[in-house]
Scaffold this motif. Structure first.
Motif, PDB file in Angstrom:
ATOM      1  N   LEU A   1     -47.511 -31.655 -21.581  1.00 52.69           N
ATOM      2  CA  LEU A   1     -47.252 -32.628 -20.511  1.00 52.69           C
ATOM      3  C   LEU A   1     -46.281 -32.096 -19.458  1.00 52.69           C
ATOM      4  CD1 LEU A   1     -48.136 -35.509 -19.766  1.00 52.69           C
ATOM      5  CD2 LEU A   1     -45.988 -36.325 -20.780  1.00 52.69           C
ATOM      6  N   GLN A   2     -45.268 -31.391 -19.942  1.00 53.48           N
ATOM      7  CA  GLN A   2     -44.234 -30.881 -19.018  1.00 53.48           C
ATOM      8  C   GLN A   2     -44.823 -29.933 -17.953  1.00 53.48           C
ATOM      9  OE1 GLN A   2     -40.943 -27.871 -19.634  1.00 53.48           O
ATOM     10  NE2 GLN A   2     -40.226 -29.527 -20.929  1.00 53.48           N
ATOM     11  N   PRO A   3     -45.606 -28.900 -18.363  1.00 50.53           N
ATOM     12  CA  PRO A   3     -46.195 -28.028 -17.335  1.00 50.53           C
ATOM     13  C   PRO A   3     -47.184 -28.753 -16.433  1.00 50.53           C
ATOM     14  CG  PRO A   3     -46.628 -27.163 -19.558  1.00 50.53           C
ATOM     15  CD  PRO A   3     -45.807 -28.391 -19.724  1.00 50.53           C
TER      16      PRO A   3
ATOM     17  N   GLN B   1     -30.744 -22.247 -24.119  1.00 51.48           N
ATOM     18  CA  GLN B   1     -31.694 -22.450 -23.039  1.00 51.48           C
ATOM     19  C   GLN B   1     -32.977 -23.052 -23.580  1.00 51.48           C
ATOM     20  OE1 GLN B   1     -32.002 -18.759 -21.063  1.00 51.48           O
ATOM     21  NE2 GLN B   1     -32.532 -19.654 -19.088  1.00 51.48           N
ATOM     22  N   GLY B   2     -33.521 -24.018 -22.824  1.00 47.82           N
ATOM     23  CA  GLY B   2     -34.760 -24.675 -23.242  1.00 47.82           C
ATOM     24  C   GLY B   2     -34.454 -26.045 -23.810  1.00 47.82           C
ATOM     25  N   SER B   3     -35.235 -27.039 -23.404  1.00 46.24           N
ATOM     26  CA  SER B   3     -34.925 -28.411 -23.818  1.00 46.24           C
ATOM     27  C   SER B   3     -35.015 -28.603 -25.334  1.00 46.24           C
ATOM     28  CB  SER B   3     -35.839 -29.403 -23.086  1.00 46.24           C
ATOM     29  OG  SER B   3     -37.190 -29.030 -23.246  1.00 46.24           O
ATOM     30  N   ARG B   4     -35.982 -27.921 -25.972  1.00 46.65           N
ATOM     31  CA  ARG B   4     -36.091 -28.111 -27.433  1.00 46.65           C
ATOM     32  C   ARG B   4     -34.955 -27.407 -28.180  1.00 46.65           C
ATOM     33  NH1 ARG B   4     -41.757 -26.944 -29.831  1.00 46.65           N
ATOM     34  NH2 ARG B   4     -42.120 -25.566 -28.062  1.00 46.65           N
TER      35      ARG B   4
ATOM     36  N   GLY C   1     -45.090 -32.496 -25.781  1.00 46.14           N
ATOM     37  CA  GLY C   1     -44.440 -32.887 -24.527  1.00 46.14           C
ATOM     38  C   GLY C   1     -43.953 -31.667 -23.768  1.00 46.14           C
ATOM     39  N   ASP C   2     -43.384 -30.724 -24.507  1.00 43.50           N
ATOM     40  CA  ASP C   2     -42.843 -29.518 -23.885  1.00 43.50           C
ATOM     41  C   ASP C   2     -43.960 -28.602 -23.379  1.00 43.50           C
ATOM     42  OD1 ASP C   2     -41.406 -27.261 -23.206  1.00 43.50           O
ATOM     43  OD2 ASP C   2     -40.664 -26.838 -25.198  1.00 43.50           O
ATOM     44  N   GLN C   3     -44.986 -28.415 -24.221  1.00 47.81           N
ATOM     45  CA  GLN C   3     -45.989 -27.385 -23.915  1.00 47.81           C
ATOM     46  C   GLN C   3     -47.170 -27.880 -23.095  1.00 47.81           C
ATOM     47  OE1 GLN C   3     -46.721 -26.118 -27.903  1.00 47.81           O
ATOM     48  NE2 GLN C   3     -44.883 -24.875 -27.984  1.00 47.81           N
TER      49      GLN C   3
ATOM     50  N   ILE D   1     -31.075 -24.182  -6.757  1.00 52.64           N
ATOM     51  CA  ILE D   1     -32.308 -24.198  -5.956  1.00 52.64           C
ATOM     52  C   ILE D   1     -33.377 -23.441  -6.750  1.00 52.64           C
ATOM     53  CG2 ILE D   1     -33.339 -23.282  -3.818  1.00 52.64           C
ATOM     54  CD1 ILE D   1     -30.670 -23.784  -2.428  1.00 52.64           C
ATOM     55  N   PRO D   2     -34.617 -24.004  -6.836  1.00 56.19           N
ATOM     56  CA  PRO D   2     -35.663 -23.299  -7.580  1.00 56.19           C
ATOM     57  C   PRO D   2     -35.799 -21.861  -7.091  1.00 56.19           C
ATOM     58  CG  PRO D   2     -36.496 -25.401  -6.718  1.00 56.19           C
ATOM     59  CD  PRO D   2     -35.101 -25.230  -6.211  1.00 56.19           C
ATOM     60  N   VAL D   3     -36.282 -21.011  -7.944  1.00 53.72           N
ATOM     61  CA  VAL D   3     -36.474 -19.575  -7.714  1.00 53.72           C
ATOM     62  C   VAL D   3     -35.112 -18.850  -7.659  1.00 53.72           C
ATOM     63  CG1 VAL D   3     -37.509 -17.738  -6.310  1.00 53.72           C
ATOM     64  CG2 VAL D   3     -38.693 -19.944  -6.509  1.00 53.72           C
ATOM     65  N   VAL D   4     -34.212 -19.309  -6.744  1.00 53.80           N
ATOM     66  CA  VAL D   4     -32.861 -18.738  -6.685  1.00 53.80           C
ATOM     67  C   VAL D   4     -32.207 -18.927  -8.057  1.00 53.80           C
ATOM     68  CG1 VAL D   4     -30.613 -18.909  -5.511  1.00 53.80           C
ATOM     69  CG2 VAL D   4     -32.727 -19.423  -4.246  1.00 53.80           C
ATOM     70  N   SER D   5     -32.587 -20.021  -8.727  1.00 52.54           N
ATOM     71  CA  SER D   5     -32.035 -20.353 -10.041  1.00 52.54           C
ATOM     72  C   SER D   5     -32.163 -19.191 -11.023  1.00 52.54           C
ATOM     73  CB  SER D   5     -32.764 -21.578 -10.612  1.00 52.54           C
ATOM     74  OG  SER D   5     -34.170 -21.352 -10.616  1.00 52.54           O
ATOM     75  N   LYS D   6     -33.272 -18.464 -10.915  1.00 54.88           N
ATOM     76  CA  LYS D   6     -33.522 -17.383 -11.894  1.00 54.88           C
ATOM     77  C   LYS D   6     -32.402 -16.339 -11.835  1.00 54.88           C
ATOM     78  CE  LYS D   6     -38.501 -17.838 -11.073  1.00 54.88           C
ATOM     79  NZ  LYS D   6     -39.162 -18.522 -12.162  1.00 54.88           N
TER      80      LYS D   6
ATOM     81  N   VAL E   1     -29.149 -27.014 -13.924  1.00 52.39           N
ATOM     82  CA  VAL E   1     -30.381 -27.786 -13.707  1.00 52.39           C
ATOM     83  C   VAL E   1     -30.963 -27.435 -12.331  1.00 52.39           C
ATOM     84  CG1 VAL E   1     -29.329 -29.702 -14.996  1.00 52.39           C
ATOM     85  CG2 VAL E   1     -29.394 -29.817 -12.506  1.00 52.39           C
ATOM     86  N   ILE E   2     -32.199 -27.896 -12.114  1.00 47.46           N
ATOM     87  CA  ILE E   2     -32.799 -27.923 -10.775  1.00 47.46           C
ATOM     88  C   ILE E   2     -33.017 -29.403 -10.484  1.00 47.46           C
ATOM     89  CG2 ILE E   2     -34.938 -27.457  -9.498  1.00 47.46           C
ATOM     90  CD1 ILE E   2     -35.166 -24.804 -11.050  1.00 47.46           C
ATOM     91  N   PRO E   3     -32.671 -29.878  -9.265  1.00 52.37           N
ATOM     92  CA  PRO E   3     -32.856 -31.312  -8.980  1.00 52.37           C
ATOM     93  C   PRO E   3     -34.326 -31.707  -9.187  1.00 52.37           C
ATOM     94  CG  PRO E   3     -31.598 -30.244  -7.224  1.00 52.37           C
ATOM     95  CD  PRO E   3     -32.089 -29.147  -8.135  1.00 52.37           C
ATOM     96  N   GLY E   4     -34.522 -32.838  -9.836  1.00 54.59           N
ATOM     97  CA  GLY E   4     -35.885 -33.315 -10.074  1.00 54.59           C
ATOM     98  C   GLY E   4     -36.558 -32.643 -11.259  1.00 54.59           C
ATOM     99  N   SER E   5     -35.881 -31.661 -11.888  1.00 52.01           N
ATOM    100  CA  SER E   5     -36.489 -30.981 -13.039  1.00 52.01           C
ATOM    101  C   SER E   5     -36.455 -31.911 -14.255  1.00 52.01           C
ATOM    102  CB  SER E   5     -35.734 -29.681 -13.336  1.00 52.01           C
ATOM    103  OG  SER E   5     -35.816 -29.340 -14.710  1.00 52.01           O
ATOM    104  N   HIS E   6     -37.640 -32.185 -14.777  1.00 54.67           N
ATOM    105  CA  HIS E   6     -37.749 -33.150 -15.872  1.00 54.67           C
ATOM    106  C   HIS E   6     -37.097 -32.671 -17.167  1.00 54.67           C
ATOM    107  CE1 HIS E   6     -41.185 -30.717 -15.083  1.00 54.67           C
ATOM    108  NE2 HIS E   6     -42.009 -31.231 -15.961  1.00 54.67           N
TER     109      HIS E   6
END
Ligand SMILES: N[C@@H](CCC(=O)N[C@@H](CS)C(=O)NCC(=O)O)C(=O)O
Length: 248
Positions: A104-106, A64-67, A100-102, A35-40, A8-13
């Motif tokens: 609201l999330q972005p 990978q991916g919430s759905r 929600g994914d496509q 950490i974001p970006v480093v996560s990749k 996860v990334i902290p705060g990532s919905h």
């Protein structure tokens, strides 16, 4: 087989959505905070094909991916289900979940990076309880390039964010309608509830937005589905961008 591992990334919905789904299923898991970006890079090294969180290692598989995670969990452990058994009802839940994914999330993501680009100080509040491998204060202090890159990757321009805010009252109406139709907000929370509630909770971390969301059925559902969500951003958006909101 080892315990499931959720990256996860902290705060990532959507990461929170995946965590909530695992908890609903009663599947124990270890959370790995990135950490974001480093996560990749970390995800690539861990053998994932994509570069986003949530990313889950479970029973020797990488999902990978919430759905995708919702569907995999229903396969691995059907009870309690994340989707209704009735095909027509399932189709409605899937439609809400996809929106929600496509959509609201972005939107929530664009707003967040736009705000952090203006003021990085609230970043620490989104990382409460996270284990990043470096002190959170240091990550925030040195996080300028990460915030700039993330704002760029996510299209957090003034124009987009202004448009996102203008559309938000309509988004909330849409969610309220799904709740009143029984697609969302039932006794047992489904995949659409868990997908949409975390984006709403991220939006509610903005002092500018929380009053317009929390008293609506959408806001009540978000608080019920996700009782705690980290982060707090003091007023940040220009007043005229918020003119479409009612907070009664
Ligand atoms: N729609 C996907 C998107 C996931 C996504 O974009 N996650 C973001 C965090 S919320 C991410 O990993 N961003 C990469 C980064 O920030 O470096 C999902 O629900 O899984």
């Amino acid at each position: 087989m080892g315990a499931a591992k959720l990256y996860v990334i902290p705060g990532s919905h959507p990461s929170r959505t995946a965590g909530l789904m695992l908890e609903r299923k009663g599947i124990p898991y270890k959370r790995v905070d990135l950490i974001p970006v480093v996560s990749k890079g970390v995800l690539k090294l861990q053998g994932f094909r994509g570069v986003t969180v949530p990313a889950l290692k479970i029973e020797g598989r990488r999902v990978q991916g919430s759905r995708e995670i919702a569907r995999e969990l229903d396969k691995l452990k059907p009870e309690p289900p994340l989707f209704p058994a009735d095909p027509a009802r399932r189709a409605k839940v899937e439609e809400a979940e996809a929106w929600g994914d496509q959509v609201l999330q972005p939107k929530a993501r664009r707003l967040t990076w736009w705000a952090l680009k203006r003021n990085r100080a609230p970043m620490a509040t989104y990382s409460e309880g996270a284990r990043l491998g470096v002190p959170v204060g240091l990550a925030v202090k040195t996080g300028g390039p990460i915030v700039s890159l993330s704002a760029r990757f996510n299209g957090s321009t003034d124009e987009n964010v202004r448009e996102d805010l203008a559309g938000l009252p309509g988004d909330l109406d849409k969610i309220d309608a799904w709740i009143s139709e029984g697609v969302m907000g039932g006794e047992t929370l489904n995949a659409a509830d868990l997908q949409i509630a975390t984006s709403l909770r991220l939006l509610m971390t903005f002092e500018d937005l929380r009053p317009a969301i929390e008293k609506r059925p959408a806001g009540e559902l978000a608080l019920r589905a996700v009782p705690d969500f980290p982060g707090r951003t003091p007023p940040v958006f220009p007043g005229e961008w918020l003119s479409g909101f009612r907070s009664d």
